[in-house]
Design a protein around this motif. Structure first.
Motif, short mmCIF file in Angstrom:
data_model
loop_
_atom_site.label_atom_id
_atom_site.label_comp_id
_atom_site.label_asym_id
_atom_site.label_seq_id
_atom_site.Cartn_x
_atom_site.Cartn_y
_atom_site.Cartn_z
N GLY A 7 -7.56 -7.95 -0.44
CA GLY A 7 -7.80 -6.68 0.23
C GLY A 7 -6.87 -5.55 -0.17
O GLY A 7 -7.06 -4.42 0.28
N GLY A 8 -5.89 -5.85 -0.98
CA GLY A 8 -4.98 -4.81 -1.43
C GLY A 8 -5.64 -3.89 -2.44
O GLY A 8 -6.74 -4.14 -2.92
N GLY A 9 -4.95 -2.80 -2.75
CA GLY A 9 -5.46 -1.85 -3.72
C GLY A 9 -4.75 -0.52 -3.59
O GLY A 9 -3.72 -0.42 -2.91
N LEU A 10 -5.32 0.48 -4.23
CA LEU A 10 -4.76 1.83 -4.17
C LEU A 10 -5.50 2.61 -3.09
O LEU A 10 -6.74 2.73 -3.14
CB LEU A 10 -4.92 2.51 -5.52
CG LEU A 10 -4.46 3.97 -5.61
CD1 LEU A 10 -2.97 4.08 -5.33
CD2 LEU A 10 -4.80 4.54 -6.97
N VAL A 11 -4.75 3.13 -2.13
CA VAL A 11 -5.33 3.92 -1.04
C VAL A 11 -4.54 5.20 -0.88
O VAL A 11 -3.43 5.33 -1.40
CB VAL A 11 -5.35 3.13 0.28
CG1 VAL A 11 -6.25 1.91 0.16
CG2 VAL A 11 -3.95 2.72 0.68
N SER A 16 -7.24 3.79 6.35
CA SER A 16 -7.10 2.48 6.97
C SER A 16 -7.41 1.41 5.94
O SER A 16 -8.23 1.63 5.03
CB SER A 16 -8.03 2.34 8.17
OG SER A 16 -7.67 3.23 9.20
N LEU A 17 -6.78 0.27 6.11
CA LEU A 17 -6.96 -0.82 5.16
C LEU A 17 -6.89 -2.13 5.92
O LEU A 17 -6.06 -2.28 6.83
CB LEU A 17 -5.87 -0.77 4.10
CG LEU A 17 -5.92 -1.80 2.97
CD1 LEU A 17 -7.11 -1.51 2.06
CD2 LEU A 17 -4.62 -1.78 2.17
N TRP A 105 3.29 -20.16 1.94
CA TRP A 105 3.13 -18.77 1.51
C TRP A 105 1.96 -18.64 0.56
O TRP A 105 1.74 -19.51 -0.29
CB TRP A 105 4.41 -18.31 0.79
CG TRP A 105 5.59 -18.15 1.69
CD1 TRP A 105 6.36 -19.14 2.22
CD2 TRP A 105 6.11 -16.92 2.19
NE1 TRP A 105 7.35 -18.60 3.01
CE2 TRP A 105 7.22 -17.24 3.01
CE3 TRP A 105 5.77 -15.58 2.02
CZ2 TRP A 105 7.97 -16.27 3.67
CZ3 TRP A 105 6.53 -14.62 2.67
CH2 TRP A 105 7.62 -14.97 3.48
N GLY A 106 1.23 -17.55 0.70
CA GLY A 106 0.19 -17.21 -0.25
C GLY A 106 0.78 -16.43 -1.42
O GLY A 106 1.98 -16.18 -1.48
N GLN A 107 -0.09 -16.00 -2.32
CA GLN A 107 0.37 -15.39 -3.56
C GLN A 107 0.66 -13.89 -3.45
O GLN A 107 1.28 -13.35 -4.33
CB GLN A 107 -0.65 -15.62 -4.68
CG GLN A 107 -1.76 -14.60 -4.78
CD GLN A 107 -2.74 -14.64 -3.62
OE1 GLN A 107 -2.69 -15.49 -2.74
NE2 GLN A 107 -3.69 -13.70 -3.64
N GLY A 108 0.22 -13.25 -2.40
CA GLY A 108 0.48 -11.83 -2.22
C GLY A 108 -0.63 -10.95 -2.73
O GLY A 108 -1.34 -11.29 -3.68
N THR A 109 -0.78 -9.80 -2.09
CA THR A 109 -1.75 -8.79 -2.52
C THR A 109 -1.04 -7.44 -2.49
O THR A 109 -0.35 -7.12 -1.53
CB THR A 109 -3.00 -8.80 -1.63
OG1 THR A 109 -3.98 -7.89 -2.16
CG2 THR A 109 -2.70 -8.45 -0.17
N LEU A 110 -1.21 -6.66 -3.56
CA LEU A 110 -0.48 -5.41 -3.72
C LEU A 110 -1.21 -4.26 -3.05
O LEU A 110 -2.40 -4.04 -3.29
CB LEU A 110 -0.28 -5.11 -5.20
CG LEU A 110 0.38 -3.77 -5.55
CD1 LEU A 110 1.80 -3.70 -4.99
CD2 LEU A 110 0.39 -3.56 -7.06
N VAL A 111 -0.48 -3.54 -2.23
CA VAL A 111 -0.99 -2.32 -1.61
C VAL A 111 -0.17 -1.15 -2.13
O VAL A 111 1.06 -1.15 -2.02
CB VAL A 111 -0.88 -2.39 -0.08
CG1 VAL A 111 -1.28 -1.05 0.54
CG2 VAL A 111 -1.75 -3.52 0.46
N THR A 112 -0.85 -0.17 -2.69
CA THR A 112 -0.20 1.04 -3.19
C THR A 112 -0.78 2.23 -2.47
O THR A 112 -2.00 2.41 -2.45
CB THR A 112 -0.39 1.18 -4.71
OG1 THR A 112 0.08 0.00 -5.36
CG2 THR A 112 0.37 2.39 -5.23
N VAL A 113 0.09 3.03 -1.88
CA VAL A 113 -0.35 4.18 -1.09
C VAL A 113 0.09 5.46 -1.79
O VAL A 113 1.29 5.67 -2.02
CB VAL A 113 0.21 4.13 0.33
CG1 VAL A 113 -0.36 5.28 1.16
CG2 VAL A 113 -0.11 2.80 0.99
N SER A 114 -0.86 6.30 -2.11
CA SER A 114 -0.53 7.59 -2.72
C SER A 114 -0.47 8.67 -1.65
O SER A 114 -1.21 8.64 -0.68
CB SER A 114 -1.59 7.95 -3.76
OG SER A 114 -2.86 8.11 -3.15
N SER A 115 0.42 9.61 -1.86
CA SER A 115 0.60 10.68 -0.87
C SER A 115 -0.29 11.88 -1.16
O SER A 115 -0.93 11.94 -2.19
CB SER A 115 2.07 11.12 -0.85
OG SER A 115 2.46 11.54 -2.14
#
Length: 115
Positions: A7-11, A16-17, A105-115
């Protein structure tokens, strides 16, 4: 116990995510989310019991984050509202045999938030 976060990604800031974690294997007492921002230590975000009845949050996120559990689908979710650039991090799903334990632990998902 196997955990698969997604569910991660660039937002954009203000969006909302919802992050998802698919769990499989033995029954555990608690699920959680942690995050690690670039160059920083991994930190606690939220816990939920297997039933979903009890939750716990870090004070810094409790007004915007909601952890939940779907027993039928064996899923754990992290809803993030009004996401901010400081929420940029790798988010990890965890599971534990006791309340607030992090045995898996899971492997992680990257969330990147742009301003």
């Amino acid at each position: 116990v196997q955990l698969q976060a997604s569910g991660g990604g660039l937002v954009q800031a203000g969006d909302s995510l919802r992050l998802s974690c698919a769990a499989s294997g033995r029954t555990v007492a608690t699920y959680g989310w942690f995050r690690q921002a670039p160059g920083k230590e991994r930190k606690f975000v939220a816990f939920v019991t297997w039933s979903g009845a009890s939750t716990d949050y870090d004070d810094s996120v409790k007004d915007r984050f909601t952890i939940s559990r779907d027993n039928a689908k064996n899923m754990v979710y992290l809803q993030i509202n009004n996401i901010q650039p400081e929420d940029t991090a790798v988010y990890y799903c965890t599971a534990g045999r006791r309340w607030k334990a992090t045995d898996y632990w899971g492997q992680g998902t990257l969330v990147t938030v742009s301003s």
